[in-house]
Motif scaffolding. Structure first.
Motif, PDB file in Angstrom:
ATOM      1  N   LYS A  69       6.017  36.115  48.095  1.00 53.75           N
ATOM      2  CA  LYS A  69       6.158  35.225  49.106  1.00 53.75           C
ATOM      3  C   LYS A  69       7.081  34.202  48.777  1.00 53.75           C
ATOM      4  O   LYS A  69       6.842  33.585  47.553  1.00 53.75           O
ATOM      5  N   ASN A  71       8.370  30.238  49.360  1.00 55.98           N
ATOM      6  CA  ASN A  71       7.918  28.916  50.137  1.00 55.98           C
ATOM      7  C   ASN A  71       8.845  28.475  51.148  1.00 55.98           C
ATOM      8  O   ASN A  71      10.100  28.718  50.813  1.00 55.98           O
ATOM      9  N   GLN A  93       3.557  35.413  57.240  1.00 53.42           N
ATOM     10  CA  GLN A  93       2.899  34.973  55.755  1.00 53.42           C
ATOM     11  C   GLN A  93       1.497  34.564  56.411  1.00 53.42           C
ATOM     12  O   GLN A  93       0.789  34.449  55.267  1.00 53.42           O
ATOM     13  N   SER A  94       1.505  33.912  57.513  1.00 52.89           N
ATOM     14  CA  SER A  94       0.141  33.360  57.874  1.00 52.89           C
ATOM     15  C   SER A  94      -0.853  34.689  58.100  1.00 52.89           C
ATOM     16  O   SER A  94      -2.090  34.145  57.887  1.00 52.89           O
ATOM     17  N   ASP A  95      -0.262  35.737  58.021  1.00 58.53           N
ATOM     18  CA  ASP A  95      -1.416  37.075  58.342  1.00 58.53           C
ATOM     19  C   ASP A  95      -1.668  37.666  56.729  1.00 58.53           C
ATOM     20  O   ASP A  95      -2.657  38.357  56.602  1.00 58.53           O
ATOM     21  N   PRO A  97      -3.104  37.731  53.184  1.00 58.11           N
ATOM     22  CA  PRO A  97      -4.374  37.120  52.508  1.00 58.11           C
ATOM     23  C   PRO A  97      -3.908  36.085  51.621  1.00 58.11           C
ATOM     24  O   PRO A  97      -2.671  35.726  50.696  1.00 58.11           O
ATOM     25  N   ALA A  98      -4.688  34.843  51.687  1.00 57.53           N
ATOM     26  CA  ALA A  98      -4.206  33.370  50.915  1.00 57.53           C
ATOM     27  C   ALA A  98      -4.219  33.684  49.534  1.00 57.53           C
ATOM     28  O   ALA A  98      -3.209  33.127  48.840  1.00 57.53           O
ATOM     29  N   GLY A  99      -5.118  34.360  48.939  1.00 60.23           N
ATOM     30  CA  GLY A  99      -5.190  34.531  47.641  1.00 60.23           C
ATOM     31  C   GLY A  99      -3.826  35.566  47.002  1.00 60.23           C
ATOM     32  O   GLY A  99      -3.975  35.930  45.677  1.00 60.23           O
ATOM     33  N   ARG A 100      -3.105  36.254  47.458  1.00 57.30           N
ATOM     34  CA  ARG A 100      -2.116  37.130  47.444  1.00 57.30           C
ATOM     35  C   ARG A 100      -0.673  36.420  47.143  1.00 57.30           C
ATOM     36  O   ARG A 100      -0.277  35.899  47.821  1.00 57.30           O
ATOM     37  N   ASP A 101      -0.169  36.874  46.063  1.00 55.68           N
ATOM     38  CA  ASP A 101       1.086  36.319  45.608  1.00 55.68           C
ATOM     39  C   ASP A 101       2.292  36.932  46.383  1.00 55.68           C
ATOM     40  O   ASP A 101       3.557  36.689  46.492  1.00 55.68           O
TER      41      ASP A 101
END
Length: 260
Positions: A69, A71, A93-95, A97-101
């Motif tokens: 991902k 920035n 990127q909003s879909d 998972p937050a903890g995934r790089d």
């Protein structure tokens, strides 16, 4: 009338004796209800393996390729591929998972572009994220998988002939076919793994620069592994049914034959 009745009964007995002698000459055993039930259970187990094998070969979720991902960008890119085609996806990127790089998983909704590999028709390599496939390895994995499916179908046909025609000698052939198909699928999985490693190494020097990638094997490959193990187990079960019964009978004597 009694004379004709006796004649027909004698003729029927003669035919049965001839059929039994032919079975003994061919090494066949009569298909008892207990033996038929065991063969049907083995066929059911093999049918599960066959279903998993067809599902694995026909789908394209063998491996997922994920970019990292970035920035400041609302989208990221991922891809998944199998033996026959690949799909690249643009995900929000909003879909992810937050903890995934990295971007993914590839099952997330997004804009997909799926194409069949051109090396099956025109002989051209495919290009994924500025990387090039090694078509010889990909072709080998696909051909081995197809041969495994053909051998598996022959095994199913042999077992069906045993149940329908009483051709007991085909049970050993079916056992060999199922075991061989399981081994071929395992070989196809290993060759595909080498094709993924070759894809990651073959980075194009042309701009733009190739993005950093991670990869993870997906559920189609898991179905292939499960199918291989189930087919090997089914082939082993059929092979046990072809063994003569006397070794097992001597190890497990019946209670009625034990000394008082």
């Amino acid at each position: 009338m009694m004379m004709w009745s006796n004649f027909f009964m004698q003729e029927e007995d003669r035919r049965r004796r001839e059929a039994a002698s032919r079975r003994r000459a061919q090494g066949q055993r009569p298909l008892t209800p207990e033996r038929e039930g065991k063969i049907k259970l083995g066929l059911l187990l093999s049918a599960v393996g066959a279903t998993l094998a067809v599902l694995a070969v026909g789908t394209e979720f063998w491996v997922e390729l994920n970019t990292y991902k970035t920035n400041g960008s609302a989208i990221c890119e991922a891809a998944h591929l199998g033996l026959w085609k690949m799909c690249t996806k643009r995900l929000w990127q909003s879909d992810v998972p937050a903890g995934r790089d990295t971007c993914g998983p590839a099952e997330l909704p997004g804009e997909a572009n799926c194409t069949y590999f051109k090396f099956f028709t025109t002989g051209e390599n495919a290009h994924i994220f500025q990387r090039t496939t090694k078509k010889e390895v990909n072709l080998a994995a696909a051909v081995i998988a197809v041969i495994g499916l053909v051998v598996m179908a022959l095994g199913c046909l042999c077992v069906i002939m045993v149940l329908s025609k009483g051709a007991d000698f085909l049970l050993r052939v079916g056992a060999v076919c199922f075991g061989l198909s399981g081994l071929l699928l395992l070989v196809s999985l290993e060759v595909f793994r080498h094709s993924v490693q070759a894809l990651l190494r073959r980075v194009s020097p042309e701009p733009p620069p190739a993005p950093a990638l991670t990869y993870e094997y997906s559920w189609s490959l898991g179905c292939g592994v499960g199918a291989s193990l189930v087919l090997l187990l089914g082939g082993g079960c059929f092979l046990l049914l072809t063994l003569p019964p006397w070794p097992w009978g001597s190890l497990c004597p019946k209670q009625g034959h034990r000394a008082a």
